[in-house]
Design a protein around this motif. Sequence first.
Motif, PDB file in Angstrom:
ATOM      1  N   VAL A   1       0.832  -1.206   0.000  1.00  0.00           N
ATOM      2  CA  VAL A   1       0.000   0.000   0.000  1.00  0.00           C
ATOM      3  C   VAL A   1       0.865   1.254   0.000  1.00  0.00           C
ATOM      4  CG1 VAL A   1      -1.780   1.273   1.246  1.00  0.00           C
ATOM      5  CG2 VAL A   1      -1.860  -1.224   1.165  1.00  0.00           C
ATOM      6  N   LYS A   2       1.956   1.237   0.744  1.00  0.00           N
ATOM      7  CA  LYS A   2       2.823   2.416   0.802  1.00  0.00           C
ATOM      8  C   LYS A   2       3.438   2.707  -0.567  1.00  0.00           C
ATOM      9  CE  LYS A   2       5.146   0.631   4.272  1.00  0.00           C
ATOM     10  NZ  LYS A   2       6.160   0.471   5.342  1.00  0.00           N
TER      11      LYS A   2
ATOM     12  N   ASN B   1       3.440   6.057  -5.583  1.00  0.00           N
ATOM     13  CA  ASN B   1       3.252   6.182  -7.027  1.00  0.00           C
ATOM     14  C   ASN B   1       2.091   7.108  -7.359  1.00  0.00           C
ATOM     15  OD1 ASN B   1       4.889   4.238  -9.037  1.00  0.00           O
ATOM     16  ND2 ASN B   1       4.793   3.298  -7.008  1.00  0.00           N
ATOM     17  N   TYR B   2       1.012   7.014  -6.571  1.00  0.00           N
ATOM     18  CA  TYR B   2      -0.128   7.911  -6.804  1.00  0.00           C
ATOM     19  C   TYR B   2       0.277   9.365  -6.583  1.00  0.00           C
ATOM     20  CZ  TYR B   2      -4.571  10.307  -6.212  1.00  0.00           C
ATOM     21  OH  TYR B   2      -5.611  11.202  -6.328  1.00  0.00           O
ATOM     22  N   ALA B   3       1.087   9.609  -5.556  1.00  0.00           N
ATOM     23  CA  ALA B   3       1.539  10.974  -5.295  1.00  0.00           C
ATOM     24  C   ALA B   3       2.399  11.486  -6.446  1.00  0.00           C
ATOM     25  CB  ALA B   3       2.313  11.015  -3.982  1.00  0.00           C
ATOM     26  N   ALA B   4       3.278  10.613  -6.989  1.00  0.00           N
ATOM     27  CA  ALA B   4       4.087  11.013  -8.144  1.00  0.00           C
ATOM     28  C   ALA B   4       3.206  11.322  -9.338  1.00  0.00           C
ATOM     29  CB  ALA B   4       5.086   9.903  -8.488  1.00  0.00           C
TER      30      ALA B   4
ATOM     31  N   SER C   1      11.117   0.744 -10.775  1.00  0.00           N
ATOM     32  CA  SER C   1      11.541   1.970 -11.463  1.00  0.00           C
ATOM     33  C   SER C   1      10.682   2.241 -12.687  1.00  0.00           C
ATOM     34  CB  SER C   1      13.012   1.851 -11.869  1.00  0.00           C
ATOM     35  OG  SER C   1      13.836   1.646 -10.752  1.00  0.00           O
ATOM     36  N   SER C   2      10.399   1.198 -13.458  1.00  0.00           N
ATOM     37  CA  SER C   2       9.588   1.383 -14.663  1.00  0.00           C
ATOM     38  C   SER C   2       8.150   1.761 -14.310  1.00  0.00           C
ATOM     39  CB  SER C   2       9.603   0.112 -15.522  1.00  0.00           C
ATOM     40  OG  SER C   2       9.019  -0.970 -14.830  1.00  0.00           O
ATOM     41  N   VAL C   3       7.614   1.162 -13.239  1.00  0.00           N
ATOM     42  CA  VAL C   3       6.252   1.509 -12.826  1.00  0.00           C
ATOM     43  C   VAL C   3       6.199   2.943 -12.326  1.00  0.00           C
ATOM     44  CG1 VAL C   3       4.413   1.002 -11.174  1.00  0.00           C
ATOM     45  CG2 VAL C   3       5.602  -0.866 -12.306  1.00  0.00           C
ATOM     46  N   LEU C   4       7.216   3.368 -11.561  1.00  0.00           N
ATOM     47  CA  LEU C   4       7.251   4.751 -11.083  1.00  0.00           C
ATOM     48  C   LEU C   4       7.342   5.729 -12.245  1.00  0.00           C
ATOM     49  CD1 LEU C   4       7.432   6.765  -8.749  1.00  0.00           C
ATOM     50  CD2 LEU C   4       9.907   6.384  -8.699  1.00  0.00           C
ATOM     51  N   SER C   5       8.194   5.416 -13.223  1.00  0.00           N
ATOM     52  CA  SER C   5       8.305   6.266 -14.404  1.00  0.00           C
ATOM     53  C   SER C   5       6.990   6.314 -15.170  1.00  0.00           C
ATOM     54  CB  SER C   5       9.426   5.748 -15.313  1.00  0.00           C
ATOM     55  OG  SER C   5       9.522   6.502 -16.499  1.00  0.00           O
ATOM     56  N   THR C   6       6.343   5.158 -15.297  1.00  0.00           N
ATOM     57  CA  THR C   6       5.064   5.104 -15.996  1.00  0.00           C
ATOM     58  C   THR C   6       3.989   5.893 -15.247  1.00  0.00           C
ATOM     59  OG1 THR C   6       5.627   2.918 -16.878  1.00  0.00           O
ATOM     60  CG2 THR C   6       3.302   3.551 -16.930  1.00  0.00           C
ATOM     61  N   SER C   7       4.014   5.838 -13.917  1.00  0.00           N
ATOM     62  CA  SER C   7       3.038   6.592 -13.124  1.00  0.00           C
ATOM     63  C   SER C   7       3.160   8.082 -13.390  1.00  0.00           C
ATOM     64  CB  SER C   7       3.246   6.308 -11.632  1.00  0.00           C
ATOM     65  OG  SER C   7       3.045   4.948 -11.333  1.00  0.00           O
TER      66      SER C   7
ATOM     67  N   LEU D   1      -3.374  11.073   1.576  1.00  0.00           N
ATOM     68  CA  LEU D   1      -2.855   9.712   1.531  1.00  0.00           C
ATOM     69  C   LEU D   1      -1.414   9.629   2.045  1.00  0.00           C
ATOM     70  CD1 LEU D   1      -4.301   8.447  -1.874  1.00  0.00           C
ATOM     71  CD2 LEU D   1      -4.906   7.645   0.411  1.00  0.00           C
ATOM     72  N   LEU D   2      -0.594  10.622   1.750  1.00  0.00           N
ATOM     73  CA  LEU D   2       0.786  10.611   2.221  1.00  0.00           C
ATOM     74  C   LEU D   2       0.850  10.696   3.743  1.00  0.00           C
ATOM     75  CD1 LEU D   2       2.460  12.896  -0.470  1.00  0.00           C
ATOM     76  CD2 LEU D   2       3.028  10.506  -0.029  1.00  0.00           C
ATOM     77  N   PHE D   3       0.074  11.597   4.327  1.00  0.00           N
ATOM     78  CA  PHE D   3       0.051  11.699   5.786  1.00  0.00           C
ATOM     79  C   PHE D   3      -0.611  10.466   6.413  1.00  0.00           C
ATOM     80  CE2 PHE D   3       0.418  16.378   4.948  1.00  0.00           C
ATOM     81  CZ  PHE D   3       1.655  16.538   5.570  1.00  0.00           C
ATOM     82  N   TYR D   4      -1.615   9.929   5.732  1.00  0.00           N
ATOM     83  CA  TYR D   4      -2.257   8.705   6.221  1.00  0.00           C
ATOM     84  C   TYR D   4      -1.261   7.546   6.222  1.00  0.00           C
ATOM     85  CZ  TYR D   4      -5.017   4.410   6.020  1.00  0.00           C
ATOM     86  OH  TYR D   4      -5.517   3.149   6.243  1.00  0.00           O
ATOM     87  N   SER D   5      -0.423   7.471   5.194  1.00  0.00           N
ATOM     88  CA  SER D   5       0.577   6.409   5.118  1.00  0.00           C
ATOM     89  C   SER D   5       1.537   6.486   6.296  1.00  0.00           C
ATOM     90  CB  SER D   5       1.355   6.520   3.807  1.00  0.00           C
ATOM     91  OG  SER D   5       2.396   5.583   3.740  1.00  0.00           O
ATOM     92  N   LYS D   6       1.952   7.690   6.641  1.00  0.00           N
ATOM     93  CA  LYS D   6       2.849   7.871   7.786  1.00  0.00           C
ATOM     94  C   LYS D   6       2.136   7.486   9.084  1.00  0.00           C
ATOM     95  CE  LYS D   6       6.035   9.393  10.583  1.00  0.00           C
ATOM     96  NZ  LYS D   6       7.213   8.559  10.880  1.00  0.00           N
TER      97      LYS D   6
END
Length: 448
Positions: free
Chosen positions: A220-221, A226-229, A349-355, A410-415
Amino acid sequence: MALSLNFPADILLWINLMYLMSFVAFSLPFAKIISQYGVKRCIKLSLLLLLISVLISVFSINGIMFLLSRLIQGFTSASLAISLYVMIVEEFDDNELGSALGIVSSAGYVGMLIAPSFMGFVIYLLNWELAFLILIPIIAILLILLNKIDYEWITEKRPIDNKGSLIYILLMILFSYGMTTLDDIGIIFLVICLIFLVIFIKVERSVPEPIFNFKLVRNVKYVIGNYAAMATYFTTTITITALSLHLQYVLDIEEYIVGMVLIIAPIIMIGMSGFSGRLSNRIDPRLISGVAMMFLCISSIIFFFLDFIPFNFILVACALQGAGNGLFSAPNNKYVLTLVEERDLPDASSVLSTSKEFGKILSAGIFTLILAVFIGNNDLGPEHLDPLLIQSTNVMMFICILVTFSATVLLFYSKYKYDHDPNEEVVRFFKSIAPKWAKKRMDDQYED
């Protein structure tokens, strides 16, 4: 460009959309095959194709020819981007890999922000063709430097999921086209896209080496990162386009001044990038990324009132966007890429770039649809009604506010969710007054 190639308003954004659609469609398949056939070899071929596509862009005689060149530039850029990631993965040690990938991603971010403002000066002083011709000496220098490298990066050959790659490419093309043309044909394309998605998931789960690593989405993290990116690129890309259109067509500002306004964000981002990278060594990257996303959300709120605020507020919003981008990029890249195991790093890395690229294409597609609804086939120019462009920008900025706000939460929720140590006294108090079924659930949650 729009005048010389006779592009109507609802086709104008296809200049970028065609490139982004091609980039996203070929990124994941290229990640699986490039290192097996030689990174340097693929870079050389991609640079030569990019050179040819640039010449096609410059000497295009109509819009179709120009869009074809953008299609070629999309998949060659995807090949170059993935080749760079594979090269770094193969070259750097494990303790240096995350930082190296973060620096490369940040450099791409800087280039994405600088290019529009720099090309604004070039177009104003000379013409739009020169904006493409500038790439030729850069490509030539890269080819010369590449020939000086004797080493070739090749990994162990593994089965390539050709069927999954083909389905994925068709899926992304259908989605991109259907999303931007929500008429009868567009809806049919989206329905077909859903069918292809089901087929793609079924095929990928049945092969030993799928092009999409579904194990990554179980974290989930990692998904939130990736969603934030995606949200950052979604907002930044379309804000540059919307602000440029507003300054030129609504406020009637010269191109070189528009370029000076757009360069504010890149300058601040460059200054903030190094600081944010060092800061992430002491503070949780999610907190830094969350604060950065708040800056982007505030800038989107200011741009939502673009027609009512003074010009100075526009400059403040650009500064906030630059600060947000500078704070976000390096910490988020570092955090996301260190969440996965070493063997999954190329896929991650490829998924992050694709996101990130998917964020570009999604925002461009939505804005293309909004322009088509509000403006239609009318050419942008002094004779066109400015309120329609203003309304289009307002709708797009409202969507950016929703996207950046959700990413912030979501970022603060993740933390909070995954690194939060519960107060034992508070837990004992609530357990003492809770019914039995609630106590059991609290015990299970506390153990997790």
